[in-house]
Scaffold this motif. Structure first.
Motif, mmCIF file in Angstrom:
data_model
loop_
_atom_site.group_PDB
_atom_site.id
_atom_site.type_symbol
_atom_site.label_atom_id
_atom_site.label_comp_id
_atom_site.label_asym_id
_atom_site.label_seq_id
_atom_site.Cartn_x
_atom_site.Cartn_y
_atom_site.Cartn_z
ATOM 1 N N SER A 155 -0.718 2.449 4.829
ATOM 2 C CA SER A 155 -1.539 1.591 3.976
ATOM 3 C C SER A 155 -3.016 1.910 4.173
ATOM 4 O O SER A 155 -3.795 1.976 3.206
ATOM 5 C CB SER A 155 -1.266 0.118 4.297
ATOM 6 N N PHE A 156 -3.417 2.111 5.421
ATOM 7 C CA PHE A 156 -4.804 2.494 5.703
ATOM 8 C C PHE A 156 -5.122 3.844 5.068
ATOM 9 O O PHE A 156 -6.184 4.025 4.454
ATOM 10 C CB PHE A 156 -5.006 2.547 7.217
ATOM 11 N N ALA A 157 -4.205 4.789 5.185
ATOM 12 C CA ALA A 157 -4.416 6.108 4.586
ATOM 13 C C ALA A 157 -4.591 6.001 3.082
ATOM 14 O O ALA A 157 -5.427 6.689 2.489
ATOM 15 C CB ALA A 157 -3.238 7.021 4.919
ATOM 16 N N ALA A 158 -3.820 5.142 2.440
ATOM 17 C CA ALA A 158 -3.919 4.977 0.993
ATOM 18 C C ALA A 158 -5.286 4.446 0.590
ATOM 19 O O ALA A 158 -5.845 4.853 -0.432
ATOM 20 C CB ALA A 158 -2.828 4.034 0.506
ATOM 21 N N ARG A 159 -5.833 3.550 1.405
ATOM 22 C CA ARG A 159 -7.120 2.933 1.053
ATOM 23 C C ARG A 159 -8.309 3.826 1.409
ATOM 24 O O ARG A 159 -9.292 3.869 0.670
ATOM 25 C CB ARG A 159 -7.264 1.585 1.763
ATOM 26 N N GLU A 160 -8.233 4.537 2.533
ATOM 27 C CA GLU A 160 -9.412 5.220 3.067
ATOM 28 C C GLU A 160 -9.319 6.741 3.049
ATOM 29 O O GLU A 160 -10.320 7.420 3.249
ATOM 30 C CB GLU A 160 -9.673 4.754 4.506
ATOM 31 N N GLY A 161 -8.133 7.281 2.824
ATOM 32 C CA GLY A 161 -7.977 8.724 2.831
ATOM 33 C C GLY A 161 -8.009 9.312 1.437
ATOM 34 O O GLY A 161 -8.111 8.608 0.432
ATOM 35 N N ASP A 162 -7.946 10.637 1.405
ATOM 36 C CA ASP A 162 -7.834 11.378 0.150
ATOM 37 C C ASP A 162 -6.481 12.073 0.058
ATOM 38 O O ASP A 162 -6.019 12.380 -1.037
ATOM 39 C CB ASP A 162 -8.949 12.423 0.057
ATOM 40 N N ILE A 163 -5.889 12.334 1.219
ATOM 41 C CA ILE A 163 -4.573 12.944 1.320
ATOM 42 C C ILE A 163 -3.773 12.101 2.298
ATOM 43 O O ILE A 163 -4.241 11.813 3.408
ATOM 44 C CB ILE A 163 -4.651 14.395 1.844
ATOM 45 N N VAL A 164 -2.583 11.686 1.916
ATOM 46 C CA VAL A 164 -1.699 10.932 2.798
ATOM 47 C C VAL A 164 -0.584 11.865 3.249
ATOM 48 O O VAL A 164 0.210 12.341 2.425
ATOM 49 C CB VAL A 164 -1.114 9.692 2.104
ATOM 50 N N SER A 165 -0.556 12.144 4.546
ATOM 51 C CA SER A 165 0.487 12.994 5.114
ATOM 52 C C SER A 165 1.597 12.101 5.635
ATOM 53 O O SER A 165 1.388 11.313 6.575
ATOM 54 C CB SER A 165 -0.085 13.850 6.245
ATOM 55 N N ILE A 166 2.767 12.207 5.027
ATOM 56 C CA ILE A 166 3.887 11.323 5.364
ATOM 57 C C ILE A 166 4.815 12.044 6.327
ATOM 58 O O ILE A 166 5.379 13.093 6.009
ATOM 59 C CB ILE A 166 4.631 10.888 4.091
ATOM 60 N N SER A 167 4.954 11.488 7.514
ATOM 61 C CA SER A 167 5.759 12.120 8.554
ATOM 62 C C SER A 167 7.214 12.275 8.119
ATOM 63 O O SER A 167 7.732 11.488 7.318
ATOM 64 C CB SER A 167 5.705 11.293 9.848
ATOM 65 N N SER A 168 7.878 13.271 8.694
ATOM 66 C CA SER A 168 9.286 13.509 8.395
ATOM 67 C C SER A 168 10.145 12.325 8.811
ATOM 68 O O SER A 168 9.832 11.624 9.785
ATOM 69 C CB SER A 168 9.767 14.765 9.118
ATOM 70 N N VAL A 169 11.219 12.113 8.087
ATOM 71 C CA VAL A 169 12.124 11.005 8.391
ATOM 72 C C VAL A 169 13.277 11.518 9.252
ATOM 73 O O VAL A 169 13.600 12.706 9.244
ATOM 74 C CB VAL A 169 12.649 10.344 7.098
ATOM 75 N N PRO A 170 13.907 10.637 10.036
ATOM 76 C CA PRO A 170 14.961 11.070 10.958
ATOM 77 C C PRO A 170 16.194 11.629 10.242
ATOM 78 O O PRO A 170 16.478 11.293 9.089
ATOM 79 C CB PRO A 170 15.307 9.790 11.725
ATOM 80 N N PHE A 171 16.928 12.450 10.977
ATOM 81 C CA PHE A 171 18.173 13.035 10.478
ATOM 82 C C PHE A 171 19.342 12.141 10.887
ATOM 83 O O PHE A 171 20.133 12.458 11.764
ATOM 84 C CB PHE A 171 18.352 14.457 11.019
ATOM 85 N N VAL A 172 19.435 10.993 10.239
ATOM 86 C CA VAL A 172 20.513 10.048 10.497
ATOM 87 C C VAL A 172 21.092 9.621 9.158
ATOM 88 O O VAL A 172 20.418 9.691 8.126
ATOM 89 C CB VAL A 172 20.005 8.817 11.266
#
Length: 326
Positions: free
Chosen positions: A195-212
């Motif tokens: 949420s902070f990245a969306a408000r204050e960043g220009d690029i949002v890097s979304i971490s990988s999700v688990p392999f489950v």
């Protein structure tokens, strides 16, 4: 509302056939990444060489420190953007880091992407003699460091006073070429940081999700990624179509035998082939199939900025060339 595709290379420059790489090899890699048409060359903000600490952290040996590597890559190229994916707020003196970043942007004629995150590797912190604060404190510091970066790069008097960052009494120099500031990429996985990245960043890097098959919230990997993207859009709906959403495949294999590759990766990850086949951080198939998958995922999740590993810089190039800016 989707953004045009961009492609970056993560410079996993550690060892070459068991031997440390050279300056010439790094410069050659930067030129190759540029010549092949990629947007950006990223480096990692990690510091451990071979040994038990690296094994505990599940990190490969890291040869190059990021700031010097970024500056060198920028010096031997003309259009390639450079950045760290991502700087850890606790590994650097904040006032020094934002000045280094502004210097690279100036000396590269405006080609810096400033990646920053709250840190995540407790074993690496411990190996370097650093305290590993709880996540809320790390994100508190991240918020203050981003505020400092914007204040420093504005050229106005700096007055940033917080629990973690106290900088005041001067104007930041140099001013970056990119105004009002170089693109800021903020990475993470949880609601607060995204949420902070969306408000204050220009690029949002979304971490990988688990392999489950399903996580603790009862979500499949695809559903978990959708939840994370939802955090971004909910926090700043007016920026939808303005923000770049960045992600990286954990596994990328260009092959005509998708079934064999899927089965093999499932074995490595100790999961099922169904999980691997549907996982949003996996790209397996022919070049055309992978291009179609990327288009589908952009339509579904909005992820338009793809970072691939150094080892795939040549094999992935036809896909990048086909999709870049489309």
């Amino acid at each position: 509302m989707v953004r045009p595709f961009r492609f970056a290379v993560q410079g996993t420059f550690a060892t070459h056939k068991g031997k440390a790489g050279s300056g010439a090899e790094w410069r050659d890699l930067a030129r190759k990444v540029e010549d092949l048409g990629y947007s950006t060359l990223f480096v990692a903000d990690h510091y451990l060489g071979p040994g038990p600490a690296g094994r505990a952290a599940n990190l490969p040996p890291t040869l190059l420190a990021p700031i010097a590597a970024m500056a060198t890559a920028a010096a031997v190229t003309t259009t390639l953007r450079v950045g760290s994916r991502v700087f850890c707020v606790d590994y650097h003196v904040p006032a020094a880091l934002v000045k280094e970043a502004a210097t690279i942007d100036l000396l590269s004629d405006g080609r810096l992407e400033f990646g920053i995150g709250g840190g995540w590797s407790g074993p690496e912190y411990a190996a370097m003699g650093l305290e590993y604060p709880p996540a809320p404190r790390r994100i508190d510091k991240l918020v203050e460091v981003v505020a400092l970066a914007k204040a420093h790069w504005s050229g106005e008097p700096i007055e940033v006073r917080g629990e973690h960052v106290n900088v005041s009494g001067y104007r930041g120099l140099p001013l970056p070429v990119q105004q009002p500031h170089p693109p800021i990429m903020i990475g993470g996985a949880k609601k607060r940081v995204l949420s902070f990245a969306a408000r204050e960043g220009d690029i949002v890097s979304i971490s990988s999700v688990p392999f489950v098959a399903v996580n603790e919230a009862g979500l499949t990997p695809a559903e978990e990624l959708a939840r994370r993207v939802g955090y971004v859009h909910d926090a700043a709906p007016e920026r939808r179509g303005v923000l770049d959403l960045e992600g990286s495949p954990n596994f990328l294999e260009i092959t005509a035998d998708r079934a064999e590759a899927t089965e093999r990766i499932a074995g490595w990850m100790k999961t099922t082939r169904e999980v691997v086949a549907a996982h949003p951080n996996v790209l397996i198939g022919t070049a055309d199939e992978i291009a179609e998958t990327l288009i589908e995922r952009r339509e579904t999740y909005g992820i338009n900025y793809i970072s691939i590993q150094q080892a795939q810089v040549e094999s992935f190039q036809p896909i990048a060339a086909q999709l870049t800016d489309k």
